[in-house]
Design an enzyme around this catalytic site. Structure first.
Site, PDB file in Angstrom:
ATOM      1  N   LYS A 198       0.844  -1.465   0.005  1.00 44.11           N
ATOM      2  CA  LYS A 198       0.012   0.172  -0.045  1.00 44.11           C
ATOM      3  C   LYS A 198       0.933   1.368   0.108  1.00 44.11           C
ATOM      4  CE  LYS A 198      -2.992   3.009   0.572  1.00 44.11           C
ATOM      5  NZ  LYS A 198      -4.011   3.599  -0.234  1.00 44.11           N
ATOM      6  N   CYS A 252      -3.117  10.962   1.495  1.00 44.33           N
ATOM      7  CA  CYS A 252      -2.442   9.862   0.965  1.00 44.33           C
ATOM      8  C   CYS A 252      -1.034  10.106   0.548  1.00 44.33           C
ATOM      9  CB  CYS A 252      -3.293   8.614  -0.116  1.00 44.33           C
ATOM     10  SG  CYS A 252      -4.556   8.027   0.640  1.00 44.33           S
TER      11      CYS A 252
HETATM   12  N1  LIG Z   1      -8.917   9.561   2.057  1.00 45.51           N
HETATM   13  C1  LIG Z   1      -8.389   8.778   1.123  1.00 45.51           C
HETATM   14  O1  LIG Z   1      -8.398   9.126   0.012  1.00 45.51           O
HETATM   15  C2  LIG Z   1      -8.003   7.199   1.774  1.00 45.51           C
HETATM   16  C3  LIG Z   1      -7.613   6.555   0.449  1.00 45.51           C
HETATM   17  C4  LIG Z   1      -7.082   5.146   1.045  1.00 45.51           C
HETATM   18  C5  LIG Z   1      -6.724   5.036   2.309  1.00 45.51           C
HETATM   19  N2  LIG Z   1      -6.732   5.957   3.161  1.00 45.51           N
HETATM   20  C6  LIG Z   1      -6.627   5.568   4.521  1.00 45.51           C
HETATM   21  O2  LIG Z   1      -7.774   5.122   5.321  1.00 45.51           O
HETATM   22  C7  LIG Z   1      -7.643   5.680   6.586  1.00 45.51           C
HETATM   23  C8  LIG Z   1      -8.823   6.464   7.036  1.00 45.51           C
HETATM   24  O3  LIG Z   1      -8.743   7.832   6.219  1.00 45.51           O
HETATM   25  P1  LIG Z   1      -9.938   8.685   6.290  1.00 45.51           P
HETATM   26  O4  LIG Z   1      -9.518   9.671   4.860  1.00 45.51           O
HETATM   27  O5  LIG Z   1     -11.063   7.830   6.096  1.00 45.51           O
HETATM   28  O6  LIG Z   1      -9.933   9.348   7.458  1.00 45.51           O
HETATM   29  P2  LIG Z   1     -11.064  10.440   8.039  1.00 45.51           P
HETATM   30  O7  LIG Z   1     -10.390  11.376   8.816  1.00 45.51           O
HETATM   31  O8  LIG Z   1     -11.877  10.902   7.286  1.00 45.51           O
HETATM   32  O9  LIG Z   1     -11.906   9.433   9.031  1.00 45.51           O
HETATM   33  C9  LIG Z   1     -11.540   8.695  10.169  1.00 45.51           C
HETATM   34  C10 LIG Z   1     -12.642   8.829  11.165  1.00 45.51           C
HETATM   35  O10 LIG Z   1     -12.221   8.135  12.010  1.00 45.51           O
HETATM   36  C11 LIG Z   1     -12.689   8.456  13.453  1.00 45.51           C
HETATM   37  N3  LIG Z   1     -11.936   7.945  14.482  1.00 45.51           N
HETATM   38  C12 LIG Z   1     -10.757   8.278  15.000  1.00 45.51           C
HETATM   39  N4  LIG Z   1     -10.374   7.236  15.990  1.00 45.51           N
HETATM   40  C13 LIG Z   1     -11.371   6.651  16.296  1.00 45.51           C
HETATM   41  C14 LIG Z   1     -11.547   5.642  17.330  1.00 45.51           C
HETATM   42  N5  LIG Z   1     -10.719   5.348  18.114  1.00 45.51           N
HETATM   43  N6  LIG Z   1     -12.922   5.320  17.364  1.00 45.51           N
HETATM   44  C15 LIG Z   1     -13.988   5.758  16.563  1.00 45.51           C
HETATM   45  N7  LIG Z   1     -13.690   6.491  15.542  1.00 45.51           N
HETATM   46  C16 LIG Z   1     -12.492   7.033  15.450  1.00 45.51           C
HETATM   47  C17 LIG Z   1     -12.691   9.801  13.090  1.00 45.51           C
HETATM   48  O11 LIG Z   1     -13.706  10.553  14.050  1.00 45.51           O
HETATM   49  C18 LIG Z   1     -13.049  10.233  11.719  1.00 45.51           C
HETATM   50  O12 LIG Z   1     -14.419  10.317  11.537  1.00 45.51           O
HETATM   51  C19 LIG Z   1      -6.305   6.202   6.775  1.00 45.51           C
HETATM   52  O13 LIG Z   1      -5.357   5.417   7.131  1.00 45.51           O
HETATM   53  C20 LIG Z   1      -6.018   6.870   5.267  1.00 45.51           C
HETATM   54  O14 LIG Z   1      -4.519   6.894   5.084  1.00 45.51           O
HETATM   55  C21 LIG Z   1      -7.466   7.197   2.879  1.00 45.51           C
END
Ligand SMILES: NC(=O)c1ccc[n+]([C@@H]2O[C@H](COP(=O)([O-])OP(=O)(O)OC[C@H]3O[C@@H](n4cnc5c(N)ncnc54)[C@H](O)[C@@H]3O)[C@@H](O)[C@H]2O)c1
Length: 405
Positions: A198, A252
């Site tokens: 990844k 990312c």
């Molecule tokens: N956004 C992208 O384009 C993308 C693409 C692929 C992978 N990712 C990966 O996916 C993961 C999530 O990214 P995202 O963009 O969805 O983040 P985000 O910030 O949009 O969402 C994360 C959510 O998790 C919640 N959260 C955090 N800690 C928590 C806990 N202990 N219990 C319950 N809820 C909790 C937050 O309130 C938030 O709503 C990351 O590792 C990111 O690198 C993101």
């Protein structure tokens, strides 16, 4: 039942997709406002096809809560930022979510970490929690997500996926779970390989973009048209150069490759340089903007507007966006903070001098820096094109009033 932990840009569409494909899903987020919004029947961000998927998932019975559930499968999709000083992953969200999952998880539960993590993170930070809590029964899996904002719903259905597990049988059973909705090929491997692939994928893209950004700078000095150079070079059957631009944003590509630099500082030199090249682009655009202003005799920054605040077109996510980076640069140089900013996708106030209608934005403007190629602009260029345009995304076509990177 599947409990998806973290209902952000990745967790929410994943939970909805699972719920619309016959799986019983509860989505958990500790953000009470976010959960309340979802329970009011509204989605929390804009994304093509998300509202329809949300409605279908509600009909299929998905539930949203702040409580962790007692169930057989957990999917953790919480943020994984990097520490800006030592460049290593900051695993605090994953660690905290894992601990809370273990408070609820029954014996033999499967814990799938979807969050992007650096290779070795699960060994260093997640496994010790299982050991300390005597939870060797928990089946650990890493299933990193590859979807791109703007096309998430389609990509959730069609992308290939990677599943990493200690036990291949567990890996295969989780692959079957994802195959409920994922029509792509699912590769099953070990956890560390899944973690690394990844990060490698996003690093590959970051390096490719850095290469094109460097080409843009070389072509400017050498008096060549970088778009034409890339267009023709890409006719070669084994060349595929991405497009240069005003920088790289989102959660990312400007983040994940740093994990490798942080963990392998002696060897990840090429990756570090690529990231630095990409990070230099917002300031490079700013320098270009001042060059163009000088050439065109525009000495008042209030006559210059910045179009686009998000990190890419047709999404509402502003995290790490080139525009925010450029505004930060302006603050450092104490210049141009009076330029007005507009983004049709961002209704909330994010920055000073942000306006919320295209008419207010265009009023009295002589020059526009096009930081994002939203469809609004591309589909109706006529509203913008009687001004000087600085077009680092190369979305405005050609013209005497259009300047490129
Ligand atoms: N956004 C992208 O384009 C993308 C693409 C692929 C992978 N990712 C990966 O996916 C993961 C999530 O990214 P995202 O963009 O969805 O983040 P985000 O910030 O949009 O969402 C994360 C959510 O998790 C919640 N959260 C955090 N800690 C928590 C806990 N202990 N219990 C319950 N809820 C909790 C937050 O309130 C938030 O709503 C990351 O590792 C990111 O690198 C993101």
């Amino acid at each position: 039942m599947i409990n998806v932990i973290g209902l952000g840009y990745i967790g929410l569409p994943t939970a909805l997709m699972m719920a619309t494909h016959g799986l019983e899903v509860v989505g958990t987020d500790y953000n009470e406002d976010l959960v309340a919004t979802l329970n009011d029947g509204k989605t929390t961000f804009k994304e093509d096809g998300l509202d329809d998927l949300f409605d279908a998932a509600l009909k299929a019975g998905i539930k949203f809560t702040t409580e962790y559930q007692v169930c057989d499968t957990y999917v953790i999709s919480v943020p994984t930022p990097y520490d800006k000083i030592d460049k290593k992953i900051d695993p605090c969200y994953v660690v905290s979510a894992t601990n809370t999952v273990l408070d609820a998880a029954p014996t033999g539960a499967t814990l799938i970490i979807e969050s992007t993590v650096s290779p070795g993170t699960i060994d260093r930070f997640v496994r010790p929690i299982l050991s300390e809590r005597n939870r060797g029964d928990v089946r650990l899996v890493h299933a990193p997500e590859r979807i791109i904002p703007g096309d998430m719903v389609k990509e959730l259905l069609h992308n290939n996926r990677t599943i990493g597990a200690d036990d291949p049988e567990v890996g295969e059973s989780v692959a079957e779970l994802y195959a409920n909705f994922c029509q792509g090929e699912i590769s099953v491997t070990d956890i560390r390989t899944a973690e690394m692939t990844k990060v490698v994928e996003n690093t590959f893209r970051a390096i490719n973009i850095a290469f094109s950004n460097e080409l843009a700078k070389i072509c400017r000095v050498g008096g060549m048209d970088v778009s034409e150079v890339i267009r023709i070079s890409n006719k070669h059957p084994r060349v595929n150069i991405l497009q240069p631009g005003p920088g790289v944003g989102g959660h990312c590509i400007p983040v994940d490759p740093w994990f490798l630099v942080g963990d392998y500082p002696e060897t990840a030199n090429f990756i570090r340089m690529a990231l630095q090249t990409n990070a230099s682009m917002p300031e490079y655009v700013l320098e270009r903007a001042f060059e163009v202003m000088k050439k065109e005799g525009i000495d008042n920054p209030e006559k210059v507007g910045i179009y686009g605040l998000t990190y890419k077109e047709d999404v509402d996510d502003v995290r790490e966006s080139p525009t925010l980076q450029m505004l930060e640069s302006m603050d450092i140089h104490l210049c141009g903070s009076s330029m007005r900013v507009y983004d049709p996708w961002v209704e909330r106030d994010e920055v000073a001098n942000q306006v919320h209608s295209v008419d207010e934005f265009l009023e009295g403007l002589e020059m526009i820096i096009v930081m994002v190629g939203h469809s609004q602009l591309k589909d109706d260029l006529s509203a913008f094109e009687d001004r000087i345009l600085l077009d680092p995304r190369n979305v405005c076509g050609d013209g005497e009033n259009i300047y490129k990177l």
